[in-house]
Write a protein that holds these residues in place. Structure first.
Motif, PDB file in Angstrom:
ATOM      1  N   HIS A  85       0.699  -1.216  -0.100  1.00 42.15           N
ATOM      2  CA  HIS A  85      -0.039  -0.187   0.250  1.00 42.15           C
ATOM      3  C   HIS A  85       0.915   1.345   0.011  1.00 42.15           C
ATOM      4  O   HIS A  85       0.296   2.288  -0.232  1.00 42.15           O
ATOM      5  N   SER A  86       2.157   0.949   0.244  1.00 43.78           N
ATOM      6  CA  SER A  86       3.099   2.478   0.060  1.00 43.78           C
ATOM      7  C   SER A  86       3.484   2.606  -1.225  1.00 43.78           C
ATOM      8  O   SER A  86       3.986   3.614  -1.602  1.00 43.78           O
ATOM      9  N   LEU A  87       3.495   1.592  -1.932  1.00 43.31           N
ATOM     10  CA  LEU A  87       4.061   1.669  -3.332  1.00 43.31           C
ATOM     11  C   LEU A  87       3.438   2.871  -4.158  1.00 43.31           C
ATOM     12  O   LEU A  87       4.154   3.657  -4.737  1.00 43.31           O
ATOM     13  N   HIS A  88       2.080   3.169  -4.069  1.00 39.31           N
ATOM     14  CA  HIS A  88       1.550   4.224  -4.350  1.00 39.31           C
ATOM     15  C   HIS A  88       2.081   5.690  -4.031  1.00 39.31           C
ATOM     16  O   HIS A  88       2.303   6.574  -4.852  1.00 39.31           O
ATOM     17  N   GLU A  89       2.360   5.605  -2.892  1.00 41.68           N
ATOM     18  CA  GLU A  89       2.956   6.941  -2.392  1.00 41.68           C
ATOM     19  C   GLU A  89       4.410   7.086  -2.943  1.00 41.68           C
ATOM     20  O   GLU A  89       4.675   8.315  -3.057  1.00 41.68           O
ATOM     21  N   VAL A  90       5.030   6.323  -3.234  1.00 40.42           N
ATOM     22  CA  VAL A  90       6.284   6.558  -3.922  1.00 40.42           C
ATOM     23  C   VAL A  90       6.425   6.526  -5.514  1.00 40.42           C
ATOM     24  O   VAL A  90       7.292   6.444  -6.119  1.00 40.42           O
ATOM     25  N   GLY A  91       5.095   6.558  -6.031  1.00 39.58           N
ATOM     26  CA  GLY A  91       4.892   6.650  -7.405  1.00 39.58           C
ATOM     27  C   GLY A  91       4.956   5.546  -8.258  1.00 39.58           C
ATOM     28  O   GLY A  91       4.992   5.482  -9.696  1.00 39.58           O
ATOM     29  N   ILE A  92       4.872   4.316  -7.569  1.00 43.03           N
ATOM     30  CA  ILE A  92       4.948   2.976  -8.444  1.00 43.03           C
ATOM     31  C   ILE A  92       3.182   2.657  -8.544  1.00 43.03           C
ATOM     32  O   ILE A  92       2.747   2.636  -7.645  1.00 43.03           O
ATOM     33  N   HIS A  93       2.978   2.368  -9.795  1.00 38.87           N
ATOM     34  CA  HIS A  93       1.719   1.929  -9.716  1.00 38.87           C
ATOM     35  C   HIS A  93       1.616   0.276  -9.234  1.00 38.87           C
ATOM     36  O   HIS A  93       2.067  -0.505  -9.922  1.00 38.87           O
ATOM     37  N   ALA A  94       0.868   0.159  -8.292  1.00 44.93           N
ATOM     38  CA  ALA A  94       0.797  -1.057  -7.845  1.00 44.93           C
ATOM     39  C   ALA A  94      -0.388  -1.879  -8.475  1.00 44.93           C
ATOM     40  O   ALA A  94      -1.533  -1.820  -8.256  1.00 44.93           O
ATOM     41  N   GLY A  95      -0.033  -2.873  -9.336  1.00 44.77           N
ATOM     42  CA  GLY A  95      -0.831  -3.650 -10.085  1.00 44.77           C
ATOM     43  C   GLY A  95      -0.822  -4.978  -9.655  1.00 44.77           C
ATOM     44  O   GLY A  95      -0.273  -5.328  -8.365  1.00 44.77           O
ATOM     45  N   VAL A  96      -1.166  -6.006 -10.700  1.00 46.56           N
ATOM     46  CA  VAL A  96      -1.364  -7.451 -10.202  1.00 46.56           C
ATOM     47  C   VAL A  96       0.202  -8.017  -9.899  1.00 46.56           C
ATOM     48  O   VAL A  96       0.507  -8.531  -8.671  1.00 46.56           O
TER      49      VAL A  96
ATOM     50  N   HIS B  27       7.526   6.028   9.396  1.00 42.83           N
ATOM     51  CA  HIS B  27       6.697   5.064  10.194  1.00 42.83           C
ATOM     52  C   HIS B  27       6.244   3.951   9.171  1.00 42.83           C
ATOM     53  O   HIS B  27       6.250   2.475   9.461  1.00 42.83           O
ATOM     54  N   GLU B  28       5.905   4.058   8.011  1.00 36.97           N
ATOM     55  CA  GLU B  28       5.566   3.010   7.016  1.00 36.97           C
ATOM     56  C   GLU B  28       6.585   2.176   6.295  1.00 36.97           C
ATOM     57  O   GLU B  28       6.636   1.129   6.213  1.00 36.97           O
ATOM     58  N   SER B  29       7.724   2.793   6.520  1.00 36.03           N
ATOM     59  CA  SER B  29       9.216   2.098   5.823  1.00 36.03           C
ATOM     60  C   SER B  29       9.613   1.127   7.168  1.00 36.03           C
ATOM     61  O   SER B  29      10.328   0.357   6.588  1.00 36.03           O
ATOM     62  N   THR B  30       9.095   1.112   8.315  1.00 41.25           N
ATOM     63  CA  THR B  30       9.823   0.205   9.209  1.00 41.25           C
ATOM     64  C   THR B  30       9.294  -1.043   8.952  1.00 41.25           C
ATOM     65  O   THR B  30       9.862  -2.072   9.238  1.00 41.25           O
ATOM     66  N   VAL B  76      16.326  -0.454  16.360  1.00 44.03           N
ATOM     67  CA  VAL B  76      15.714   1.142  15.916  1.00 44.03           C
ATOM     68  C   VAL B  76      14.477   1.021  15.360  1.00 44.03           C
ATOM     69  O   VAL B  76      13.564   1.643  15.797  1.00 44.03           O
ATOM     70  N   ALA B  77      14.607   0.636  14.286  1.00 46.10           N
ATOM     71  CA  ALA B  77      13.303   0.560  13.378  1.00 46.10           C
ATOM     72  C   ALA B  77      12.162   0.028  14.109  1.00 46.10           C
ATOM     73  O   ALA B  77      10.995   0.698  13.880  1.00 46.10           O
TER      74      ALA B  77
END
Lengths: 122, 132
Positions: A85-96, B27-30, B76-77
């Motif tokens: 779910h964080s992939l979207h945040e870094v600009g990666i289109h999270a697909g299948v 905190h997400e990257s942990t 730490v993380a």
């Protein structure tokens, strides 16, 4: 449920995420300290606490098996969900593909853990 | 295919502009460190299944300086994960009503951190007495 509506599989992944997040929050820091720092370097805790006979006995014990499986599998299901779910945040289109890599590796690790734990016997 | 190339707003570094989002990304990257530690344990479990020599090899790898540095990073993380997990918990969980009043966010976060402390102490005691 209305016919034609597909039941979402999201709650399953979310439950695994929640369980893994809680388990790693409760036990994670102390576990890292015990298995990665204290025991390997004989610091505070006894250096032979993770000797082969002791760990084998732990992994053959019913409670020990459950704890090992819960830690490895749930930590990874938690991380897989959060990373996916964080992939979207870094600009990666999270697909299948991304989904398969994230949840797939957690699934494979779970299967490996179960196979090894069963193979070690009771 | 048309040759139009619509403008796509760049996403590069959007979260760096706001301290709230910087904290969110940290905190997400942990989760990466939680996954890393779980993989170390998975390798250990597989080595345990392969017998005593393989297990001792894994133990020896754990006592290398490189492993110590990695585990200090994990520590730490994951400590930060523990803190943020319970810090966010009042928002992520359904409200708890005790005696007709909603339990405050400070109480929920505090109880969570206390539970983590308790779980850690129980594990230390078990390793100390059963592992010695």
């Amino acid at each position: 449920m209305k016919p034609g509506l597909k039941r979402s599989n999201a709650p399953i992944f979310w439950s695994l995420f929640g369980a893994g997040g809680m388990l790693s929050a409760l036990f994670g820091p102390a576990l890292v300290f015990i298995t990665g720092i204290a025991v390997p370097f004989g610091f505070i805790l006894p250096a032979d606490a993770m000797s082969y006979p002791k760990m084998l006995a732990f992994a053959q014990n019913f409670i020990g098996k459950g704890f090992i499986l819960a830690v490895i599998a749930l930590f990874l299901w938690f991380a897989a969900h959060r990373i996916f779910h964080s992939l979207h945040e870094v600009g990666i289109h999270a697909g299948v593909g991304a989904k398969l890599i994230c949840y797939g590796s957690a699934f494979v690790a779970t299967v490996i853990s179960v196979v090894v734990l069963l193979g070690l016997g009771f | 295919m048309s040759k139009r190339r619509p403008y796509v707003r760049p996403m590069e570094g959007w979260w760096k502009k706001n301290p709230y989002f910087v904290e969110y990304m940290i905190h997400e990257s942990t989760a990466l460190f939680v996954a890393g530690y779980a993989f170390v344990l998975l390798v250990g479990l597989v080595r345990l299944g392969q017998g005593e020599a393989a297990w001792n090899g894994w133990l020896e790898a754990l006592s290398s300086p490189f492993s110590l540095i990695i585990h200090l990073l994990f520590l730490v993380a994951i400590l930060y994960h523990t803190y943020t997990w319970f810090k966010i918990m009042p928002i992520t969980m359904p409200p708890i009503i005790v005696g007709g009043k909603k339990v405050g966010p400070g109480v929920i976060t505090g109880s969570g951190l206390l539970a983590a402390l308790g779980a850690s102490l129980v594990m230390f005691a078990l390793v100390f007495w059963l592992g010695g």
